[in-house]
Scaffold this motif. Structure first.
Motif, mmCIF file in Angstrom:
data_model
loop_
_atom_site.group_PDB
_atom_site.id
_atom_site.type_symbol
_atom_site.label_atom_id
_atom_site.label_comp_id
_atom_site.label_asym_id
_atom_site.label_seq_id
_atom_site.Cartn_x
_atom_site.Cartn_y
_atom_site.Cartn_z
ATOM 1 N N GLU A 1 4.909 -0.487 6.174
ATOM 2 C CA GLU A 1 4.676 -0.629 4.746
ATOM 3 C C GLU A 1 6.016 -0.479 4.026
ATOM 4 O O GLU A 1 6.662 0.565 4.115
ATOM 5 N N ARG B 1 4.321 -6.090 3.696
ATOM 6 C CA ARG B 1 4.115 -5.412 4.978
ATOM 7 C C ARG B 1 4.826 -6.209 6.061
ATOM 8 O O ARG B 1 4.648 -7.427 6.161
ATOM 9 N N SER C 1 4.776 -15.451 2.586
ATOM 10 C CA SER C 1 4.761 -14.832 3.912
ATOM 11 C C SER C 1 5.507 -15.699 4.923
ATOM 12 O O SER C 1 5.535 -16.933 4.825
ATOM 13 N N ILE D 1 4.515 -10.112 5.475
ATOM 14 C CA ILE D 1 3.339 -10.580 4.748
ATOM 15 C C ILE D 1 3.400 -10.051 3.315
ATOM 16 O O ILE D 1 3.532 -8.847 3.091
ATOM 17 N N TYR D 2 3.289 -10.958 2.366
ATOM 18 C CA TYR D 2 3.237 -10.587 0.952
ATOM 19 C C TYR D 2 1.780 -10.589 0.504
ATOM 20 O O TYR D 2 1.043 -11.533 0.778
ATOM 21 N N ARG D 3 1.401 -9.533 -0.200
ATOM 22 C CA ARG D 3 0.010 -9.368 -0.612
ATOM 23 C C ARG D 3 -0.096 -9.429 -2.126
ATOM 24 O O ARG D 3 0.717 -8.837 -2.845
ATOM 25 N N ARG E 1 0.838 -3.695 -4.489
ATOM 26 C CA ARG E 1 0.632 -4.054 -3.081
ATOM 27 C C ARG E 1 1.960 -4.543 -2.504
ATOM 28 O O ARG E 1 2.354 -5.694 -2.676
ATOM 29 N N GLU F 1 -4.154 -10.805 10.622
ATOM 30 C CA GLU F 1 -3.839 -9.429 10.240
ATOM 31 C C GLU F 1 -4.047 -8.449 11.395
ATOM 32 O O GLU F 1 -3.586 -7.308 11.321
#
Length: 286
Positions: free
Chosen positions: A154, A127, A99, A117-119, A124, A146
């Motif tokens: 997305e 974002r 991120s 942001i990497y999830r 997933r 967040e």
């Protein structure tokens, strides 16, 4: 969303380091790309691409040896051609963190413009968050919180088998994709990423743009790729060319915000490319 070097500096020293670390320095004296159908000075909004803005994204990426020895991530600096001072820096909190946040290099506060942001986990997708232009959110908060206020995007794959990524935003709906062989040849590119606008918009003087209008292209070749990187590296840098004429004539939209989004989304594509490059080479070894 910086990519891939062994730098271990803290984020607080990022902007000063981006002026001193040699592999972030922009290559001197680039000539402007001419001669392809995308560069006609007589083109109108409906007749092809005109590079109204250009930036050099300096990213080391991975070659085969680096891919097999581990993932080490870098902060990325982005320059105007001919300038030795960066325009943007994409900052990570840690060298092993995905991120990141894009900041203006001249901003001593390091306030975030856009965070990515990497999830963790299958399905997933990353974002992005475009922060309000009047906000002052430090990059640490933009990455960690967040609930920070902003427009959340997305990032979605074009299809299960496509490398193309779709971004549906208040600025428009866009897709980054890899160029065809014909487009590579037209741009004299070893590697070509193309950003197109998928929605149609009203144009000055009447009419609407075509779906699929080219907004940006990212070229890597011997002239433009980040010095010290190789033709077959993954996630390395090159020249980002943008056509921002639609927004230049829109009194309600700041073209600089569009430019920052194009930069952040292009860096996201490099990160995905680097991950794919590493995974493919690790699979071969295993």
């Amino acid at each position: 969303m910086g990519l891939f070097s062994s730098s271990s500096s803290s984020p607080n020293s990022t902007l000063s380091r981006s002026r001193s670390v040699s592999h972030f320095d922009p290559p001197p004296g680039y000539n402007e790309a001419v001669g392809s159908p995308y560069y006609s000075s007589r083109s109108t909004y409906s007749e092809g691409f005109v590079a109204t803005d250009q930036l050099q994204i300096q990213a080391i990426g991975y070659d085969v040896n680096q891919a097999l020895t581990g993932r080490t991530l870098e902060n990325i600096s982005v320059f105007r051609p001919g300038s030795r001072e960066p325009e943007y820096v994409s900052i990570r909190l840690k060298k092993n963190s995905n991120s990141c946040a894009l900041v203006r290099a001249t901003d001593p506060r390091q306030a975030a413009i856009i965070s990515t942001i990497y999830r963790f986990g299958p399905g997933r997708h990353p974002r992005m968050c475009i922060l309000p232009s009047n906000s002052v959110v430090f990059f640490e908060e933009a990455i960690k919180d967040e609930n920070v206020r902003g427009e959340r995007i997305e990032v979605k794959s074009r299809s299960l088998v496509s490398r193309g990524q779709v971004f549906d935003t208040s600025l428009g709906k866009f897709e980054w994709r890899y160029g065809t062989k014909e487009e590579h040849a037209a741009c004299n590119a070893d590697s070509l990423l193309v950003m197109e606008r998928l929605d149609r918009v009203s144009l000055p003087g009447g009419g609407k743009s075509k779906s699929g209008a080219r907004i940006a292209q990212f070229i890597r070749n011997d002239q433009y790729r980040t010095p010290g990187t190789k033709k077959y590296s993954g996630g390395n840098g090159g020249r980002l060319m943008m056509d921002l004429r639609i927004w230049n004539d829109d009194k309600y939209m700041n073209p600089q915000r569009v430019e920052a989004f194009v930069v952040a989304s292009c860096i996201l594509m490099l990160k995905r490319e680097a991950d794919r490059f590493i995974d493919n080479h690790l699979a071969i070894v295993v």
